[in-house]
Design a protein around this motif. Sequence first.
Motif, PDB file in Angstrom:
ATOM      1  N   GLU A  29      16.691   9.135  39.817  1.00 45.61           N
ATOM      2  CA  GLU A  29      16.128   8.628  40.969  1.00 45.61           C
ATOM      3  C   GLU A  29      16.514   7.256  40.932  1.00 45.61           C
ATOM      4  OE1 GLU A  29      12.046   9.260  40.085  1.00 45.61           O
ATOM      5  OE2 GLU A  29      12.088  11.204  41.320  1.00 45.61           O
ATOM      6  N   TRP A  30      16.742   6.413  39.815  1.00 43.75           N
ATOM      7  CA  TRP A  30      17.165   5.140  39.944  1.00 43.75           C
ATOM      8  C   TRP A  30      18.581   5.163  40.471  1.00 43.75           C
ATOM      9  CZ3 TRP A  30      21.073   2.118  38.336  1.00 43.75           C
ATOM     10  CH2 TRP A  30      20.942   0.566  38.434  1.00 43.75           C
ATOM     11  N   ASN A  31      19.236   6.044  40.022  1.00 42.83           N
ATOM     12  CA  ASN A  31      20.782   5.976  40.330  1.00 42.83           C
ATOM     13  C   ASN A  31      20.808   6.261  41.871  1.00 42.83           C
ATOM     14  OD1 ASN A  31      21.535   7.649  37.371  1.00 42.83           O
ATOM     15  ND2 ASN A  31      22.404   5.395  37.910  1.00 42.83           N
ATOM     16  N   MET A  50      27.293   8.305  35.895  1.00 47.01           N
ATOM     17  CA  MET A  50      28.112   9.043  34.784  1.00 47.01           C
ATOM     18  C   MET A  50      27.388   8.355  33.238  1.00 47.01           C
ATOM     19  SD  MET A  50      31.915   8.599  33.448  1.00 47.01           S
ATOM     20  CE  MET A  50      31.917   7.087  33.361  1.00 47.01           C
ATOM     21  N   GLN A  51      27.049   7.221  33.359  1.00 46.87           N
ATOM     22  CA  GLN A  51      26.415   6.817  32.376  1.00 46.87           C
ATOM     23  C   GLN A  51      25.057   7.469  32.062  1.00 46.87           C
ATOM     24  OE1 GLN A  51      26.484   2.602  33.360  1.00 46.87           O
ATOM     25  NE2 GLN A  51      28.246   2.234  32.315  1.00 46.87           N
ATOM     26  N   THR A  52      24.224   7.789  33.047  1.00 42.44           N
ATOM     27  CA  THR A  52      23.113   8.406  32.888  1.00 42.44           C
ATOM     28  C   THR A  52      23.232   9.779  32.397  1.00 42.44           C
ATOM     29  OG1 THR A  52      21.824   7.216  34.953  1.00 42.44           O
ATOM     30  CG2 THR A  52      21.125   9.238  34.273  1.00 42.44           C
ATOM     31  N   LEU A  53      24.054  10.448  32.731  1.00 42.41           N
ATOM     32  CA  LEU A  53      24.571  11.839  32.366  1.00 42.41           C
ATOM     33  C   LEU A  53      24.879  11.772  30.778  1.00 42.41           C
ATOM     34  CD1 LEU A  53      26.748  13.375  35.312  1.00 42.41           C
ATOM     35  CD2 LEU A  53      24.208  13.704  35.066  1.00 42.41           C
ATOM     36  N   GLN A  54      25.655  10.755  30.546  1.00 42.12           N
ATOM     37  CA  GLN A  54      26.152  10.575  29.100  1.00 42.12           C
ATOM     38  C   GLN A  54      24.774  10.399  28.240  1.00 42.12           C
ATOM     39  OE1 GLN A  54      29.204   7.545  29.457  1.00 42.12           O
ATOM     40  NE2 GLN A  54      30.527   9.325  29.446  1.00 42.12           N
ATOM     41  N   LYS A  55      23.926   9.303  28.821  1.00 44.37           N
ATOM     42  CA  LYS A  55      22.655   9.233  28.101  1.00 44.37           C
ATOM     43  C   LYS A  55      21.866  10.385  27.949  1.00 44.37           C
ATOM     44  CE  LYS A  55      18.383   6.486  28.533  1.00 44.37           C
ATOM     45  NZ  LYS A  55      17.654   5.732  29.595  1.00 44.37           N
ATOM     46  N   ASP A  63      22.253  26.056  30.075  1.00 37.64           N
ATOM     47  CA  ASP A  63      22.853  26.151  31.271  1.00 37.64           C
ATOM     48  C   ASP A  63      22.467  25.188  32.386  1.00 37.64           C
ATOM     49  OD1 ASP A  63      23.910  28.730  30.101  1.00 37.64           O
ATOM     50  OD2 ASP A  63      22.303  29.973  31.308  1.00 37.64           O
ATOM     51  N   TRP A  64      21.515  24.612  32.474  1.00 41.11           N
ATOM     52  CA  TRP A  64      21.186  23.815  33.451  1.00 41.11           C
ATOM     53  C   TRP A  64      21.852  22.702  33.189  1.00 41.11           C
ATOM     54  CZ3 TRP A  64      19.020  18.784  32.514  1.00 41.11           C
ATOM     55  CH2 TRP A  64      18.607  18.558  31.309  1.00 41.11           C
ATOM     56  N   GLU A  65      22.159  22.411  31.890  1.00 38.19           N
ATOM     57  CA  GLU A  65      23.095  21.044  31.658  1.00 38.19           C
ATOM     58  C   GLU A  65      24.326  21.225  32.128  1.00 38.19           C
ATOM     59  OE1 GLU A  65      20.696  19.313  27.468  1.00 38.19           O
ATOM     60  OE2 GLU A  65      22.208  20.887  27.315  1.00 38.19           O
ATOM     61  N   TYR A  66      24.638  22.399  31.852  1.00 37.52           N
ATOM     62  CA  TYR A  66      26.368  22.670  32.564  1.00 37.52           C
ATOM     63  C   TYR A  66      26.321  22.398  34.112  1.00 37.52           C
ATOM     64  CZ  TYR A  66      28.327  23.455  27.971  1.00 37.52           C
ATOM     65  OH  TYR A  66      28.782  23.348  26.605  1.00 37.52           O
ATOM     66  N   GLU A  67      25.239  23.023  34.675  1.00 35.36           N
ATOM     67  CA  GLU A  67      25.014  23.160  35.956  1.00 35.36           C
ATOM     68  C   GLU A  67      25.147  21.638  36.633  1.00 35.36           C
ATOM     69  OE1 GLU A  67      21.923  25.636  37.426  1.00 35.36           O
ATOM     70  OE2 GLU A  67      22.663  27.232  36.057  1.00 35.36           O
ATOM     71  N   VAL A  68      24.347  20.852  35.896  1.00 32.55           N
ATOM     72  CA  VAL A  68      24.215  19.297  36.383  1.00 32.55           C
ATOM     73  C   VAL A  68      25.610  18.649  36.370  1.00 32.55           C
ATOM     74  CG1 VAL A  68      23.532  17.100  35.750  1.00 32.55           C
ATOM     75  CG2 VAL A  68      21.798  19.224  35.880  1.00 32.55           C
ATOM     76  N   ILE A  71      28.009  20.077  39.140  1.00 29.40           N
ATOM     77  CA  ILE A  71      27.818  19.415  40.202  1.00 29.40           C
ATOM     78  C   ILE A  71      28.637  18.088  40.270  1.00 29.40           C
ATOM     79  CG2 ILE A  71      26.175  18.158  41.792  1.00 29.40           C
ATOM     80  CD1 ILE A  71      24.094  20.653  40.677  1.00 29.40           C
ATOM     81  N   PHE A  72      28.420  17.157  39.299  1.00 28.05           N
ATOM     82  CA  PHE A  72      28.835  15.954  39.226  1.00 28.05           C
ATOM     83  C   PHE A  72      30.486  15.861  38.969  1.00 28.05           C
ATOM     84  CE2 PHE A  72      30.174  11.991  36.931  1.00 28.05           C
ATOM     85  CZ  PHE A  72      29.432  10.902  37.796  1.00 28.05           C
ATOM     86  N   THR A  73      30.970  16.799  38.108  1.00 23.97           N
ATOM     87  CA  THR A  73      32.384  16.801  37.943  1.00 23.97           C
ATOM     88  C   THR A  73      33.077  17.558  38.953  1.00 23.97           C
ATOM     89  OG1 THR A  73      32.499  18.605  36.514  1.00 23.97           O
ATOM     90  CG2 THR A  73      32.070  16.656  35.702  1.00 23.97           C
TER      91      THR A  73
END
Length: 89
Positions: A29-31, A50-55, A63-68, A71-73
């Motif tokens: 939400e901050w991003n 990207m930093q948020t995703l890495q964190k 599965d949901w992590e890969y889906e997120v 979407i980003f990549t």
Amino acid sequence: MERRQCTTVIKSMMEKVPSDKVEFIKDLEWNFEDASYKAPEETLQWQRTMQTLQKHIPNPSLDWEYEVLSIFTTRSVEELKQMPNNQQK
């Protein structure tokens, strides 16, 4: 190729994050808010997201992590799972 809007990408990612991942959602939400005030051609909002995703997804396994990440990549879930750092041991 059409330029993607960071806010649109973040919104799509947030739809995949389980509601119990409160801190992750708060950071996204901050991003989203941050990206809302940046010109589309700037890259800072993409770097911060990207930093948020890495964190929050340092070693994707669900599965949901890969889906997120997909979407980003813009890479497929299958492609992401095949990447050397993501192969299950």
